[in-house]
Structures are given as C-alpha cells and as structure tokens.
Write an enzyme that holds these catalytic residues in place. Structure first.
Site, mmCIF file in Angstrom:
data_model
loop_
_atom_site.group_PDB
_atom_site.id
_atom_site.type_symbol
_atom_site.label_atom_id
_atom_site.label_comp_id
_atom_site.label_asym_id
_atom_site.label_seq_id
_atom_site.Cartn_x
_atom_site.Cartn_y
_atom_site.Cartn_z
ATOM 1 N N GLU A 44 -4.331 10.738 -19.002
ATOM 2 C CA GLU A 44 -3.459 11.213 -17.927
ATOM 3 C C GLU A 44 -2.077 10.585 -18.118
ATOM 4 O O GLU A 44 -1.962 9.362 -18.210
ATOM 5 C CB GLU A 44 -4.025 10.767 -16.572
ATOM 6 C CG GLU A 44 -4.311 11.872 -15.618
ATOM 7 C CD GLU A 44 -4.923 11.383 -14.311
ATOM 8 O OE1 GLU A 44 -4.919 12.169 -13.367
ATOM 9 O OE2 GLU A 44 -5.407 10.236 -14.228
ATOM 10 N N ASN A 101 -8.688 10.320 -10.176
ATOM 11 C CA ASN A 101 -9.353 9.530 -9.147
ATOM 12 C C ASN A 101 -9.183 10.088 -7.746
ATOM 13 O O ASN A 101 -9.954 9.735 -6.849
ATOM 14 C CB ASN A 101 -8.888 8.078 -9.225
ATOM 15 C CG ASN A 101 -9.565 7.358 -10.369
ATOM 16 O OD1 ASN A 101 -10.770 7.440 -10.541
ATOM 17 N ND2 ASN A 101 -8.795 6.673 -11.197
#
Length: 277
Positions: free
Chosen positions: A146, A184
């Site tokens: 990411e 997340n």
C-alpha cells in the site's frame, strides 16, 4: 531515483522481511534497531527465510545476505523505511532523527499500518518526501504494498515509491491518507467482529476461522490472522481507527484488550487466540 542504498529501521518480523526483499532486488541494505540483539535475530530470520525459498528454487542466500549490513546508528542512504512499533510519537521521533541524518534527496517511508502519514510528514523538514509504504506479512511472500500519500507528499515521491515497489516484485496500490488506509479500514473491523463472536459464545475459535476459510475462501481465519499480526498491534490499529474516524464501531473488542493485558499477544508470545509451541 534508483535507491541504491536503503536503510531499514526495525529488525523485527516486518523489518527483516523488508530488508530481505530489498536486498534480493540487488540493493545494499543497512539494518538498524535500538533493541539489544534485534539485528542479530533479524539477520538470522532472514537467513532462515532465504534458505526455505532457496529450497523452492529461490536465489542463493549468500549474495543476498552479503548485501545486508547491521548498523548501530542511522547511516547515509537514499531511502529509509521504518518498521518500528506502531506508535505515532515513536515514529515521529525516528523520522526527525532520520531527517537530520540523511541527505537532502532521501525519501522517508513509513511501514505504518494505520497512523496518518500527514501527521508523520509534519514532524520533518521534508514533508514532500515522506510517504507510506505499507508491506504485508510475510513480506517475502505477499505481493501487496500500500502506497499512502500524505497531504504534503509530492507526485515525484509517490511515483518513485510505486516504481520501487514494482522493482521489488510487489504490486503497489495507492491510497489517500485516512486512518487505517484501505487494508486495515476493512480488515480490523472483521477481526474485531470475530473476537466479539468468540467473546459472546457464538462459536469456538476453530469454527470461526473455518467459516472464514471455507465459506469466504480466505487463506487464514480472522483469529489466526490476528495471532500472526499480534493482538497488541490489532488493538493499536483499532484505537487509531476509533480516534481518527470517531465511530464507536471501531472500538477494540474487550476480549482483545483482555488478551493483550494478559500478555497473550499471539504467535510472538506463544499464546493468543491459539497456543503455539
């Protein structure tokens, strides 16, 4: 930018994995950790990982290990990737130190899994050169990185890190700077809800994880995954989500908090939702 020399700070599971994949790409790596014995343990873990990959047709471990040097302080590099504890103040302190020590052209990247990069960038004198570079565990195996752009991050910095991720054999996914980013923001509520299902007696851990593996085609159930990540890390990420987004649905499950308070942190402590030899 070629990033010929990369400084990795933090020689734990994530930092060691990052150092391994960067060295395997042909770059020189400086591995630094302030905890006594941490770099030695990190190098041992890298050697073990490379040995297993070599048995499956991977590269010779020797040349890769030769490109990794343990250092006692922050040395000169084109890029720093920090992989220390998931604590905003600790990361800011490290970034300030790296900002002072590294050359003006160097990029400062954080492997944080939840802390806003904009906060971290503001702690430096080079905010345009601060970026999130979030690898996934185990780093040598999982392809995703990411790449998180802070409010201050320049296009040139993002482009350089995206190109590096590809050169490391990874697939970059760009995200804007929100608590938890993409991964997340989605994963931690899933783990949290699994902990609630266990706490409320809906099912035992094995059944909860079996439903996720066989029903959702996940390679690992949420409770086993939490043990792999570290329950303390899960709680820390949930707290960042809860504070940053202001929604009570992100508050950590009380069972997660109890396990952490009891030292049941998952694989790294030998016991979490499961017990490990």
């Amino acid at each position: 930018m070629s990033f010929d020399r990369v400084l990795v700070v933090g020689a734990g599971q994530m930092g060691a994995g990052i150092a391994q994949v960067v060295a395997a790409s042909g770059r020189d790596v400086l591995l630094h950790d302030t905890l006594p014995g941490a770099t030695a343990r990190g190098l041992e873990a890298i050697a073990t990982s490379l040995g297993k990959l070599h048995q499956k047709g991977g590269p010779d471990p020797g040349p890769v290990l030769d490109r990794i040097t343990a250092v006692e302080s922050i040395g000169e590099a084109d890029l720093m990737i920090e992989a220390i504890v998931e604590n905003a103040e600790a990361k800011k302190e490290l970034l300030r130190a790296a900002d002072d020590a590294l050359p003006a052209h160097a990029i400062l990247a954080s492997n944080t899994s939840s802390i806003p990069i904009t906060q971290l960038a503001a702690a430096t004198s080079r905010p345009a050169q601060v970026v999130g570079m979030h690898f996934f565990n185990p780093v040598p195996v999982l392809a995703l990185v990411e790449v998180i752009r802070a409010e201050q991050t320049s296009d040139e910095t993002v482009e350089a890190i995206v190109a590096l991720a590809r050169d490391l054999g990874k697939t970059p996914a760009e995200a804007n700077d929100f608590p938890g980013f993409v991964s997340n923001r989605i994963l931690m509520p899933f783990i949290n809800e699994a902990a609630y299902a266990l706490m409320e007696g809906v099912a035992e851990p094995e059944a909860i994880d079996t439903v996720a593996r066989l029903g959702f085609a996940h390679p690992m159930g949420p409770l086993a995954l939490a043990d792999l990540i570290g329950l303390d890390t899960c709680v820390a990420i949930m707290e960042v989500l809860h504070e940053g987004l202001g929604d009570p649905k992100y508050a950590p499950c009380p069972l997660l908090r109890r396990h952490v308070a009891a030292g049941r942190l998952g694989r790294k402590s030998g016991r979490g939702f499961y017990e490990y030899g």
